[in-house]
Write a protein that holds these residues in place. Structure first.
Motif, PDB file in Angstrom:
ATOM      1  N   GLU A 143     -27.565 -34.677 -78.351  1.00 47.12           N
ATOM      2  CA  GLU A 143     -26.679 -33.546 -78.202  1.00 47.12           C
ATOM      3  C   GLU A 143     -25.349 -33.414 -79.090  1.00 47.12           C
ATOM      4  O   GLU A 143     -24.557 -32.658 -79.551  1.00 47.12           O
ATOM      5  CB  GLU A 143     -26.133 -33.574 -76.698  1.00 47.12           C
ATOM      6  N   ASP A 144     -25.000 -34.813 -79.155  1.00 46.58           N
ATOM      7  CA  ASP A 144     -23.719 -35.008 -79.956  1.00 46.58           C
ATOM      8  C   ASP A 144     -24.082 -35.056 -81.520  1.00 46.58           C
ATOM      9  O   ASP A 144     -22.931 -34.793 -82.441  1.00 46.58           O
ATOM     10  CB  ASP A 144     -23.083 -36.445 -79.842  1.00 46.58           C
ATOM     11  N   SER A 145     -25.286 -35.219 -82.033  1.00 44.08           N
ATOM     12  CA  SER A 145     -25.687 -35.038 -83.222  1.00 44.08           C
ATOM     13  C   SER A 145     -25.791 -33.480 -83.789  1.00 44.08           C
ATOM     14  O   SER A 145     -25.767 -32.582 -82.753  1.00 44.08           O
ATOM     15  CB  SER A 145     -26.898 -35.704 -83.495  1.00 44.08           C
ATOM     16  N   SER A 146     -25.831 -33.198 -84.775  1.00 42.20           N
ATOM     17  CA  SER A 146     -26.064 -31.636 -85.483  1.00 42.20           C
ATOM     18  C   SER A 146     -27.431 -31.528 -85.734  1.00 42.20           C
ATOM     19  O   SER A 146     -27.870 -30.723 -86.597  1.00 42.20           O
ATOM     20  CB  SER A 146     -25.021 -31.835 -86.823  1.00 42.20           C
ATOM     21  N   LEU A 147     -28.192 -32.349 -85.201  1.00 38.66           N
ATOM     22  CA  LEU A 147     -29.996 -32.217 -85.414  1.00 38.66           C
ATOM     23  C   LEU A 147     -30.140 -30.753 -84.957  1.00 38.66           C
ATOM     24  O   LEU A 147     -30.084 -30.253 -84.116  1.00 38.66           O
ATOM     25  CB  LEU A 147     -30.510 -33.103 -84.454  1.00 38.66           C
ATOM     26  N   ASP A 148     -30.770 -29.991 -86.068  1.00 41.61           N
ATOM     27  CA  ASP A 148     -31.027 -28.668 -85.763  1.00 41.61           C
ATOM     28  C   ASP A 148     -32.727 -28.568 -86.008  1.00 41.61           C
ATOM     29  O   ASP A 148     -33.223 -28.154 -86.988  1.00 41.61           O
ATOM     30  CB  ASP A 148     -30.463 -27.832 -86.732  1.00 41.61           C
ATOM     31  N   LEU A 149     -33.317 -29.071 -84.873  1.00 40.29           N
ATOM     32  CA  LEU A 149     -34.910 -29.153 -84.906  1.00 40.29           C
ATOM     33  C   LEU A 149     -35.567 -28.650 -83.639  1.00 40.29           C
ATOM     34  O   LEU A 149     -34.708 -28.841 -82.677  1.00 40.29           O
ATOM     35  CB  LEU A 149     -35.332 -30.522 -85.233  1.00 40.29           C
ATOM     36  N   PRO A 150     -36.675 -28.167 -83.482  1.00 43.32           N
ATOM     37  CA  PRO A 150     -37.259 -27.859 -82.211  1.00 43.32           C
ATOM     38  C   PRO A 150     -37.515 -29.172 -81.610  1.00 43.32           C
ATOM     39  O   PRO A 150     -37.760 -30.183 -82.355  1.00 43.32           O
ATOM     40  CB  PRO A 150     -38.517 -27.373 -82.691  1.00 43.32           C
ATOM     41  N   LEU A 151     -37.459 -29.191 -80.267  1.00 45.62           N
ATOM     42  CA  LEU A 151     -37.176 -30.380 -79.660  1.00 45.62           C
ATOM     43  C   LEU A 151     -37.918 -30.216 -78.376  1.00 45.62           C
ATOM     44  O   LEU A 151     -37.786 -29.452 -77.386  1.00 45.62           O
ATOM     45  CB  LEU A 151     -35.637 -30.770 -79.335  1.00 45.62           C
TER      46      LEU A 151
END
Length: 346
Positions: A143-151
């Motif tokens: 949540e704290d990361s800016s990961l922009d991927l289907p999860l």
């Protein structure tokens, strides 16, 4: 090129980010063909990749096709356990059949190790992420990361926070715990102890919540669960301590390894299972049917979870939607470790 990359270390995604003057997440989005990147930023990143010599195989392929067809899997150091191993194997088979591959990375529990694990996955240009490490700390780091991927997260939690963009899928841990507890109650047990797993583990917390709810539904006394590792060693230590109390007739263990330790401790302390005390586990690992006595436990279909999780992420990648998400119902496997309580052990 950053000086440290020239001293025998292969350049990585952070080197590219430093040269381009962007974040490593931006580099990842370029490698994954994201349309949200401005053309001038994309060009800077591509030039930085060329300058640094950064060429992971999957990332290079993504530069050409805008698709790596790689699904990242984030697991914990408990990957060697039967459940995670079975799920990941099923994921590999399902991904291969659909023309995808897996990139598996294990992580610890600290924010630093989780961030490093996510970075390793990003560097492989993964298109989606499956989390086989349903821990609160892992979700917080994502949540704290800016990961922009289907999860997709493999947990059945209705009580805990997970990243808002995540799809959750798993065997219903809460219902499985209720089934195990209900089985003991229906046998006539009224003094039931729960040996629970670490509460940072969302599945362990769900099992504890299901246990507590079922006792409350039947207006039975609730005793504080014993919290500890999901291991036979901890189960043994808990069992030795419980025998000194002698105020229970049944134990619900958070997993089969804990139950194995309990059976060992009770046998060493002179108690007969199930004559003196009943024991129920959770998971139904292959060895559970061969414990002494054969263990009553809750079966999870780990392979089905692995296959379905891959179907969910591929549905979102290829069709823009993950499809319906339904929890898998567990199954109670009644064997020889449970029986009605005897006089004096109710």
């Amino acid at each position: 090129m950053p000086p440290e990359a020239g001293r025998g270390r292969a350049p990585n995604i952070r080197d590219v980010a430093a040269i381009a003057g962007v974040s490593y997440q931006t580099v990842s989005r370029v490698l994954n063909g994201s349309e949200k990147i401005r053309p001038e930023t994309k060009q800077r990143v591509l030039e930085a990749i060329e300058e640094s010599g950064f060429r992971p195989n999957q990332a290079a392929r993504a530069l050409v096709t805008s698709r790596s067809r790689t699904i990242g899997v984030l697991s914990t150091h408990q990957y060697a356990h039967y459940g995670p191993q079975t799920m990941v194997h099923a994921m590999e088979v399902a991904a291969d059949l659909a023309g995808y591959r897996l990139a598996l990375v294990t992580t610890g529990s600290t924010p630093e190790t989780i961030a490093a694990a996510l970075e390793r996955l990003v560097s492989q240009a993964v298109e989606a992420l499956i989390v086989v490490a349903p821990k609160v700390s892992v979700f917080e780091a994502i949540e704290d990361s800016s990961l922009d991927l289907p999860l997709v997260t493999l947990d059945s939690s209705i009580h805990n926070k997970r990243p808002g963009r995540a799809h959750s899928f798993a065997v219903d841990q809460y219902e499985g715990a209720r089934m195990a507890t209900r089985h003991l109650i229906e046998l006539g047990h009224r003094s039931i102890i729960h040996v629970a797993g670490p509460q940072d583990w969302i599945e362990a917390d769900e099992r504890m919540q299901g246990f507590l709810f079922e006792l409350g539904e039947k207006d039975l006394p609730v005793r504080a669960p014993i919290l500890g590792e999901l291991s036979a060693d901890f189960g043994y230590r808990a069992g030795v301590e419980l025998v000194r109390r002698r105020d229970f007739s049944a134990v619900f263990a958070a997993n089969d390894q804990m139950a194995l330790g309990l059976l060992h401790a009770f046998r060493d302390e002179g108690l007969s299972v199930p004559h003196d005390v009943s024991v129920v586990g959770f998971d139904d690992i292959p060895d559970a049917a061969h414990y002494l006595p054969p263990l009553t436990t809750v079966r999870q279909d780990f392979a089905a979870v692995g296959r379905r999780s891959v179907e969910l992420v591929i549905g979102e990648l290829d069709q823009g939607r993950p499809g319906s998400v339904e929890f898998i119902r567990p199954t109670l496997m009644v064997r020889e470790s449970t029986a009605p309580p005897t006089a004096g052990w109710r």
